[in-house]
Scaffold this motif. Structure first.
Motif, PDB file in Angstrom:
ATOM      1  N   PRO A  68       0.832  -1.215   0.000  1.00 53.91           N
ATOM      2  CA  PRO A  68       0.000   0.000   0.000  1.00 53.91           C
ATOM      3  C   PRO A  68       0.860   1.257   0.000  1.00 53.91           C
ATOM      4  N   SER A  69       0.396   2.246  -0.717  1.00 53.75           N
ATOM      5  CA  SER A  69       1.101   3.529  -0.738  1.00 53.75           C
ATOM      6  C   SER A  69       0.599   4.409   0.406  1.00 53.75           C
ATOM      7  N   LEU A  70       1.477   5.326   0.847  1.00 56.22           N
ATOM      8  CA  LEU A  70       1.148   6.218   1.954  1.00 56.22           C
ATOM      9  C   LEU A  70       1.085   7.657   1.455  1.00 56.22           C
ATOM     10  N   GLY A  71       0.090   8.373   1.923  1.00 54.90           N
ATOM     11  CA  GLY A  71      -0.055   9.768   1.573  1.00 54.90           C
ATOM     12  C   GLY A  71      -0.117  10.631   2.819  1.00 54.90           C
ATOM     13  N   PRO A  72      -0.385  11.913   2.659  1.00 49.93           N
ATOM     14  CA  PRO A  72      -0.441  12.816   3.818  1.00 49.93           C
ATOM     15  C   PRO A  72      -1.467  12.393   4.860  1.00 49.93           C
ATOM     16  N   THR A  73      -2.600  11.879   4.409  1.00 51.63           N
ATOM     17  CA  THR A  73      -3.635  11.478   5.368  1.00 51.63           C
ATOM     18  C   THR A  73      -3.157  10.331   6.243  1.00 51.63           C
ATOM     19  N   GLN A  74      -2.513   9.332   5.620  1.00 54.85           N
ATOM     20  CA  GLN A  74      -2.020   8.181   6.374  1.00 54.85           C
ATOM     21  C   GLN A  74      -0.907   8.589   7.344  1.00 54.85           C
TER      22      GLN A  74
ATOM     23  N   SER B 202      -0.572  10.859  14.834  1.00 56.07           N
ATOM     24  CA  SER B 202      -1.478  11.030  15.983  1.00 56.07           C
ATOM     25  C   SER B 202      -1.083  10.140  17.155  1.00 56.07           C
ATOM     26  N   THR B 203      -0.445   8.982  16.867  1.00 53.64           N
ATOM     27  CA  THR B 203       0.015   8.117  17.967  1.00 53.64           C
ATOM     28  C   THR B 203       1.127   8.785  18.757  1.00 53.64           C
ATOM     29  N   VAL B 204       1.988   9.544  18.065  1.00 51.06           N
ATOM     30  CA  VAL B 204       3.053  10.273  18.751  1.00 51.06           C
ATOM     31  C   VAL B 204       2.453  11.373  19.623  1.00 51.06           C
ATOM     32  N   VAL B 205       1.430  12.045  19.087  1.00 49.66           N
ATOM     33  CA  VAL B 205       0.752  13.084  19.870  1.00 49.66           C
ATOM     34  C   VAL B 205       0.117  12.478  21.115  1.00 49.66           C
TER      35      VAL B 205
END
Length: 561
Positions: free
Chosen positions: A68-74, A80-83
């Motif tokens: 799967p490719s990753l984009g800005p949304t992903q 968010s996990t780091v936050v």
């Protein structure tokens, strides 16, 4: 055994690929074919297993899944996990740590995005010339060295240079070995270009940076905060290398610990980054595993070389580092001035017959740490000289300078007519031995320390002197035999002083420099020690705050005013 392991490494992947056909595999048939074709010259059987209907089965399975490719949304969702982690840390009162983890994650993301866009033109630019590739590797070494300096608790002038030499040396030698003897052997199938070298170098530099930082931290902590251990070994006749070797061992061990732990857990507990990346990118898992093994071997080698180089560089310059830090601390108090002192012979009792020969002589010696200058000092053989004066005037510094533990300016020191400049420092300290009043902070027991002293080169050369047994010497001072196998920290102050002094006496030095060496002993034990010293007919210079002891024990007295 080596041929058997090689055969297993070629056969086992064939069996796995032939008989374990999952429902979904990442990669392409071309990647799988490339890996197994490389093994053909080792074991033709694995290639046969791979061919035919099994190859067709793998080809069908590998086309089932696309990474799967990753984009800005992903990426935002992942961030968010780091936050969340930072929020938890903030609730726990770890606000600074929360800020650091957010800043580190943001910095990492920006750096990877930039380098991802930058790598393609970089590969194209550096592949045209090995010198361009070498220049890039050198630049990354400089960046890693700067990062290592920023992590250090201590700072000194040559810190960046030491880090640069150790990191570039460790990684550079390892890369040279990989290119020449590992990857170079498969140059027909592996392109020896920037796309191969730069990613591998990045992994090696990251681990070398950690190794350099840990090694330097342990080294400077031991040399600056626990230097009394090194000085104690030096004062018993160790060369600087022999005295520093335990510190270097601790530093290298600490530097390699993260790599060793990661290697031990890899494959069972977690999959390392390179292997995971290759699998996600379509590489055959077996080929990815072999590359990861090679990388971990290289990481272990480069980290070890980096730690050793860092240890050698810091060790050879430790006196300059200590002096630099001492000067830096003194600049905080600019009004501090040195106390003017002078040495005066208060009494010089006539020695007994046969004791008129000169054992020790000092001429025009100036102590660098104080303003004390000794124009002339002559000490006869078997005499016992007491040094007195107010606290802080420089009595201990005088003894340290005489044993060449402290630097002195100009002047000359003679032992039995031989200048100190004509005798190695380790040999001089084995003959002019300084014994401090402080409890040794060494690990281990007094017996361990004594056995390590006997391994020093200076004492190996003096074995003809027939060292006495320190346990028998201390037995006269009521020190039990069991105390010799206890740790230094578990001994009382008086027991530690007796063991330390007994070890020094057993080595039969020509001149003993006693710095309040019986201050923690009761009067009865002190008298017993004095009796032993008199019977041994050793030339002694003793610093004592007890006027009674000086008058009772010494044949001469020097007063610092």
């Amino acid at each position: 055994m080596g041929k058997l392991l090689l055969r297993l490494m070629t056969i086992i992947p064939g069996f796995v690929a032939a008989f374990t056909v999952p429902k979904a595999r990442v990669g392409t048939i071309s990647n799988a074919n490339l890996f197994y074709q490389r093994q053909q010259h080792h074991n033709h059987a694995s290639l046969q297993l791979f061919n035919g209907k099994h190859a067709a089965a793998i080809a069908q399975s590998t086309s089932a899944i696309v990474t799967p490719s990753l984009g800005p949304t992903q990426l935002a969702s992942s961030f968010s996990t780091v936050v969340l982690v930072a929020t938890i840390l903030k609730l726990l009162g770890l606000k600074s740590q929360a800020r650091r983890i957010i800043a580190a994650a943001s910095r990492m993301s920006a750096q990877l995005l930039v380098i991802g866009a930058f790598l393609a033109p970089l590969f194209a630019y550096t592949s045209s010339s090995p010198w361009k590739l070498a220049a890039w590797v050198t630049f990354i070494a400089a960046v890693a060295s700067k990062e290592a300096v920023s992590r250090s608790q201590y700072t000194y002038r040559k810190q960046f240079l030491d880090s640069f030499i150790s990191i570039l040396g460790g990684v550079g030698l390892t890369l040279l070995h990989l290119v020449s003897f590992v990857l170079g052997r498969n140059s027909s199938s592996v392109q020896m270009n920037a796309q191969t070298i730069i990613p591998i170098a990045g992994m090696l530099f990251g681990n070398a940076l950690t190794a350099a930082s840990l090694a330097k931290k342990v080294l400077l902590q031991n040399f600056l905060e626990d230097f009394d251990r090194v000085e104690l070994r030096l004062s018993r006749g160790a060369s600087f290398w022999e005295a520093s070797l335990p510190v270097i061992r601790d530093a290298v061990e600490a530097a390699l610990m993260p790599t060793v732990n990661a290697m031990a857990a890899t494959g069972i507990i977690f999959l390392p980054g390179m292997m995971t990346g290759q699998i996600l990118g379509g590489q055959n898992p077996n080929a990815a595993a072999l590359y990861q093994i090679m990388i971990y071997f290289a990481i272990g080698a480069s980290s070890c070389l980096t730690a050793i180089l860092m240890s050698l560089l810091v060790s050879t310059g430790v006196y300059d580092i200590k002096q630099e830090m001492k000067s830096g601390n003194e600049t905080v108090a600019p009004n501090k001035t040195l106390q003017e002192t002078s040495l005066r012979v208060v009494s010089n009792l006539t020695p007994a017959d046969g004791e008129t020969d000169t054992a020790f002589e000092v001429k025009n010696l100036t102590l660098q740490s104080t303003s004390l200058t000794i124009k002339s000092l002559i000490i006869g053989k078997c005499s016992r000289v007491g040094v007195v004066g107010r606290s802080g005037i420089g009595k201990s510094r005088l003894l340290r300078a005489l044993s060449k533990l402290d630097v002195s300016k100009d002047g000359s020191i003679y032992l039995d007519g031989k200048s100190s400049s004509s005798i190695s420092s380790s040999s001089w300290r084995s003959r002019v031995m300084w014994i401090s009043q402080d409890r040794p902070t060494l690990p281990g027991s007094p017996r361990d320390f004594y056995n390590s002293i006997l391994s020093y080169a200076t004492h190996q050369n003096r074995r003809s002197n027939n060292h006495k047994d320190p346990i028998e010497i201390a037995k006269r001072w009521n020190l039990s035999k069991e105390a010799w196998d206890q740790s230094w920290g578990s001994l009382s102050g008086g027991e530690a002083q007796r063991a330390n002094l007994a070890i020094a006496l057993s080595l039969k030095p020509d001149l003993l420099l006693l710095d309040e060496s019986t201050s923690n002993c009761d009067k009865e034990t002190t008298l017993s020690i004095e009796k032993t010293l008199m019977e041994m007919n050793t030339t002694i210079v003793i610093v004592s705050h007890s006027e009674e002891q000086v008058n009772r024990f010494c044949t001469s007295k020097l007063e610092l005013q």
